[in-house]
Design a protein around this motif. Sequence first.
Motif, PDB file in Angstrom:
ATOM      1  N   PHE A 161       0.815  -1.205   0.000  1.00  0.00           N
ATOM      2  CA  PHE A 161       0.000   0.000   0.000  1.00  0.00           C
ATOM      3  C   PHE A 161       0.857   1.267   0.000  1.00  0.00           C
ATOM      4  CE2 PHE A 161       0.998   0.618   4.406  1.00  0.00           C
ATOM      5  CZ  PHE A 161       0.989  -0.625   4.992  1.00  0.00           C
ATOM      6  N   VAL A 163       4.291   3.663  -1.287  1.00  0.00           N
ATOM      7  CA  VAL A 163       5.005   4.031  -2.505  1.00  0.00           C
ATOM      8  C   VAL A 163       6.494   4.000  -2.176  1.00  0.00           C
ATOM      9  CG1 VAL A 163       5.397   5.841  -4.206  1.00  0.00           C
ATOM     10  CG2 VAL A 163       3.118   5.505  -3.256  1.00  0.00           C
ATOM     11  N   TYR A 167       4.868   5.650   3.414  1.00  0.00           N
ATOM     12  CA  TYR A 167       3.420   5.809   3.577  1.00  0.00           C
ATOM     13  C   TYR A 167       3.164   6.993   4.492  1.00  0.00           C
ATOM     14  CZ  TYR A 167      -1.443   4.132   3.785  1.00  0.00           C
ATOM     15  OH  TYR A 167      -2.816   4.005   3.663  1.00  0.00           O
ATOM     16  N   LEU A 169       1.669  10.263   5.108  1.00  0.00           N
ATOM     17  CA  LEU A 169       0.569  10.968   4.466  1.00  0.00           C
ATOM     18  C   LEU A 169       0.248  12.268   5.161  1.00  0.00           C
ATOM     19  CD1 LEU A 169      -1.799   7.920   4.000  1.00  0.00           C
ATOM     20  CD2 LEU A 169      -0.098   8.802   2.413  1.00  0.00           C
ATOM     21  N   ASN A 170      -0.261  13.176   4.369  1.00  0.00           N
ATOM     22  CA  ASN A 170      -0.632  14.466   4.894  1.00  0.00           C
ATOM     23  C   ASN A 170      -2.094  14.434   5.348  1.00  0.00           C
ATOM     24  OD1 ASN A 170       0.165  16.914   5.650  1.00  0.00           O
ATOM     25  ND2 ASN A 170       0.358  17.784   3.620  1.00  0.00           N
ATOM     26  N   LEU A 171      -2.968  14.747   4.414  1.00  0.00           N
ATOM     27  CA  LEU A 171      -4.394  14.710   4.722  1.00  0.00           C
ATOM     28  C   LEU A 171      -5.113  13.912   3.654  1.00  0.00           C
ATOM     29  CD1 LEU A 171      -5.139  18.437   5.711  1.00  0.00           C
ATOM     30  CD2 LEU A 171      -5.071  16.460   7.234  1.00  0.00           C
ATOM     31  N   LEU A 172      -6.375  13.567   3.940  1.00  0.00           N
ATOM     32  CA  LEU A 172      -7.174  12.868   2.955  1.00  0.00           C
ATOM     33  C   LEU A 172      -7.611  13.852   1.877  1.00  0.00           C
ATOM     34  CD1 LEU A 172      -9.318  10.755   5.396  1.00  0.00           C
ATOM     35  CD2 LEU A 172      -7.480   9.947   3.938  1.00  0.00           C
ATOM     36  N   SER A 173      -7.731  13.316   0.659  1.00  0.00           N
ATOM     37  CA  SER A 173      -8.082  14.172  -0.472  1.00  0.00           C
ATOM     38  C   SER A 173      -9.573  14.099  -0.753  1.00  0.00           C
ATOM     39  CB  SER A 173      -7.279  13.682  -1.679  1.00  0.00           C
ATOM     40  OG  SER A 173      -7.816  14.173  -2.852  1.00  0.00           O
TER      41      SER A 173
ATOM     42  N   PRO B 341     -11.063   6.080   0.492  1.00  0.00           N
ATOM     43  CA  PRO B 341     -10.499   7.429   0.567  1.00  0.00           C
ATOM     44  C   PRO B 341      -9.091   7.465  -0.020  1.00  0.00           C
ATOM     45  CG  PRO B 341     -11.364   6.724   2.692  1.00  0.00           C
ATOM     46  CD  PRO B 341     -11.353   5.532   1.823  1.00  0.00           C
ATOM     47  N   LYS B 342      -8.780   8.604  -0.578  1.00  0.00           N
ATOM     48  CA  LYS B 342      -7.502   8.747  -1.266  1.00  0.00           C
ATOM     49  C   LYS B 342      -6.636   9.754  -0.537  1.00  0.00           C
ATOM     50  CE  LYS B 342      -6.459   9.999  -5.888  1.00  0.00           C
ATOM     51  NZ  LYS B 342      -6.891  10.216  -7.252  1.00  0.00           N
ATOM     52  N   SER B 343      -5.341   9.562  -0.631  1.00  0.00           N
ATOM     53  CA  SER B 343      -4.417  10.560  -0.088  1.00  0.00           C
ATOM     54  C   SER B 343      -3.151  10.576  -0.930  1.00  0.00           C
ATOM     55  CB  SER B 343      -4.104  10.218   1.376  1.00  0.00           C
ATOM     56  OG  SER B 343      -3.272  11.207   1.936  1.00  0.00           O
ATOM     57  N   TYR B 344      -2.276  11.507  -0.609  1.00  0.00           N
ATOM     58  CA  TYR B 344      -1.022  11.606  -1.350  1.00  0.00           C
ATOM     59  C   TYR B 344       0.132  11.564  -0.367  1.00  0.00           C
ATOM     60  CZ  TYR B 344      -3.834  13.018  -5.316  1.00  0.00           C
ATOM     61  OH  TYR B 344      -4.757  13.045  -6.335  1.00  0.00           O
ATOM     62  N   ALA B 355      -0.230   8.782  -5.319  1.00  0.00           N
ATOM     63  CA  ALA B 355      -1.556   8.652  -4.722  1.00  0.00           C
ATOM     64  C   ALA B 355      -1.680   7.280  -4.077  1.00  0.00           C
ATOM     65  CB  ALA B 355      -2.632   8.817  -5.793  1.00  0.00           C
ATOM     66  N   VAL B 356      -2.254   7.266  -2.886  1.00  0.00           N
ATOM     67  CA  VAL B 356      -2.467   5.990  -2.177  1.00  0.00           C
ATOM     68  C   VAL B 356      -3.867   5.994  -1.603  1.00  0.00           C
ATOM     69  CG1 VAL B 356      -0.065   5.549  -1.543  1.00  0.00           C
ATOM     70  CG2 VAL B 356      -1.501   6.970  -0.072  1.00  0.00           C
ATOM     71  N   PHE B 357      -4.305   4.819  -1.162  1.00  0.00           N
ATOM     72  CA  PHE B 357      -5.578   4.735  -0.459  1.00  0.00           C
ATOM     73  C   PHE B 357      -5.308   4.766   1.038  1.00  0.00           C
ATOM     74  CE2 PHE B 357      -8.113   4.345  -4.007  1.00  0.00           C
ATOM     75  CZ  PHE B 357      -7.683   3.348  -4.862  1.00  0.00           C
ATOM     76  N   TYR B 358      -6.257   5.357   1.778  1.00  0.00           N
ATOM     77  CA  TYR B 358      -6.112   5.384   3.225  1.00  0.00           C
ATOM     78  C   TYR B 358      -7.434   5.058   3.882  1.00  0.00           C
ATOM     79  CZ  TYR B 358      -5.123   6.724   7.960  1.00  0.00           C
ATOM     80  OH  TYR B 358      -4.953   6.687   9.312  1.00  0.00           O
ATOM     81  N   PRO B 359      -7.488   4.151   4.810  1.00  0.00           N
ATOM     82  CA  PRO B 359      -6.401   3.219   5.111  1.00  0.00           C
ATOM     83  C   PRO B 359      -6.186   2.259   3.938  1.00  0.00           C
ATOM     84  CG  PRO B 359      -8.397   2.613   6.316  1.00  0.00           C
ATOM     85  CD  PRO B 359      -8.703   3.878   5.579  1.00  0.00           C
TER      86      PRO B 359
END
Lengths: 175, 526
Positions: A161, A163, A167, A169-173, B341-344, B355-359
Amino acid sequence: MSRVLVPCHVKGSVALQVGDVRTSQGRPGVLVIDVTFPSVAPFELQEITFKNYYTAFLSIRVRQYTSAHTPAKWVTCLRDYCLMPDPHSEEGAQEYVSLFKHQSPSMTFPKWLSHPVPCEQPALLREGLPDPSRVSSEVQQMWALTEMIRASHTSARIGRFDVDGCYDLNLLSYT
Amino acid sequence: MLQEESDLSLIIAQIVQKLKGSNLYSQLERQAWASLQRPEIKLESLKEDIKEFFKISGWEKKLQNAVYSELSVFPLPSHPAAPPEHLKEPLVYMRKAQGSWEKRILKSLNSMCTELSIPLARKRPVGEQKELLNKWNEMGTDEPDLSLFRPVYAPKDFLEVLINLRNPNYENGDSLSFRTHLGLIQVPLKVKDIPELKECFVELGLNIGQLGIDDSTQVPPELFENEHVRIGQKVLSEQDSAAAQQYIRQGSPTALRAELWALILNISSQPEDVLYYEQLKTNVIQHDLLVDSLIYKDVKLTASNDDYYFVFEDYLYQVLLCFSRDTSVLSHFAFNSASPPKSYIRGKLGLEEYAVFYPPNGVIPFHGFSMYVAPLCFLYHEPSKLYQIFREMYVRFFFRLHSISSHPSGIVSLCLLFETLLQTYLPQLFYHLREIGAQPLRISFKWMVRAFSGYLATDQLLLLWDRILGYNSLEILAVLAAAVFAFRAVNLMEVTSLAAAEAVLADLSTLKVMPLLQIFLFATVT
């Protein structure tokens, strides 16, 4: 046998209503959509595809020219084809629908065809399950197609999951 | 008909494609190669001989079970012109409503992040990783400070969203008329009435033996129970998923339940599955997620406080923390109206390759989520098996209970089914409760969202979940909810406030679900 989209012009729907449209309060239950085929050579229609939006029953009428001298007449291809089994509930309300030539024997257009498309003889339809060898050959075709599609996708890394190990992460998009 | 034939080919192609990537496929390939050594396999009739070998050795049955499993889970292929969203949810207004609801959840999670200055995800330092690994089997003893965390949402928040669902094409007016729905749900989904439910749940009929009724102490076991157990053992020895699913409609004997559920869900613990679970565990050790704290909080608030389930606290962490890291769950979003949900990656906002999925599994737990896992702990004690069973139950059933969709087993349909059943068959009760400001759905909603977990006694809950598996549908939850109201109708007619109505229905732990269901469906005058 290849199939192509026939260019057509779909006019806006018109309510079939008795009386003056402006003053009448009632809501008509029947709407008519005209579809015309501008400047297209005669063709054999195989399939009509559309997305439904709360139409319960569908009828299709076609204006056919039988010869150069007799006036065109309207033929009913499909009458009250049910799209929504219960019009007061959501079943079928927004479904994608295909109507095929075999569902209406008279759904052909002018008698001569400029594209000599071989007319498919309707297969001897057996009651019950379809012929397995036919199905398996179709499956092989589809398999080949899906393999082609799969090959064209970049391969996803299974199970990971992150990159490159990150992993963070900042905030949800929201998009 | 030509259309049916091409539909069938499409279904077959789809299943074949799915199974081609599975363990079973490689196992079958290996078995086929190995079978070439066998004397009965002849070159001139290779295909037939191998097929015969598969039949005798039980591999054909495994393949049948896998196909049956795919058919149960995957919706029928839709029209070729239909875009992927259509498969998730065909009605546009429901998709939009789900999208808005998700946006609210994301905003809530983001604001929790910024307020508490806690990252969504971080890599654990090595020391912390070691520590967690050491106490993996007793995470329940940890008492982290969770006071600042709040659940992202509770069932009652979700109910408000469902109450406000409107079909823009449906005119029922703002004022009360014969067209307005009397209940809280205002969308015109098709739900079954009692005659249709009787047809659907025919095995629950009065003249058919049931576990939960005909195995009570007063009934001699020779009448039904012994034979039913014998049949169950036979079904298990045949290892046939479809037969197991049919069998379990009459309930599962306690001793056979774990194996039967595994057979129906097509779960067989292979070494690869145990390895996969261990990999998930490693992911938990390496990365800490904000969602973990939500899980901790949920377990502490719900399961840990429950007399039946508090002993399983550690198992719940072991399952739910791993569940959050499981990317294989993402595939179910193809037929779930919800989206992950998506995040970067930090600093790479907007760059698609970051781009990744969270969780990682795309599922944000809500208040009470851990109760989906808790009852399974009675059946499975090996963590990787428990995990697999829960994951399969989630992607087959539970996800429908907290996403907005028009599916007949979706929570919206269940709510409407419940309200319609009550209105139609207990109109006086419905009217009375409405008049005193106690809309029945406000009380029963929480039962259905949790599939009654935490409300019924565990043996009764397991009998109920037997039928969910047996009928591959959640509609039984709505029927049971209506049956509970029917059972307590006399008391409910006497209350004069919502609080009093809640009190009458607060304790369901003494209820016997099968008699209630049977009476409501088959013995009530309609």
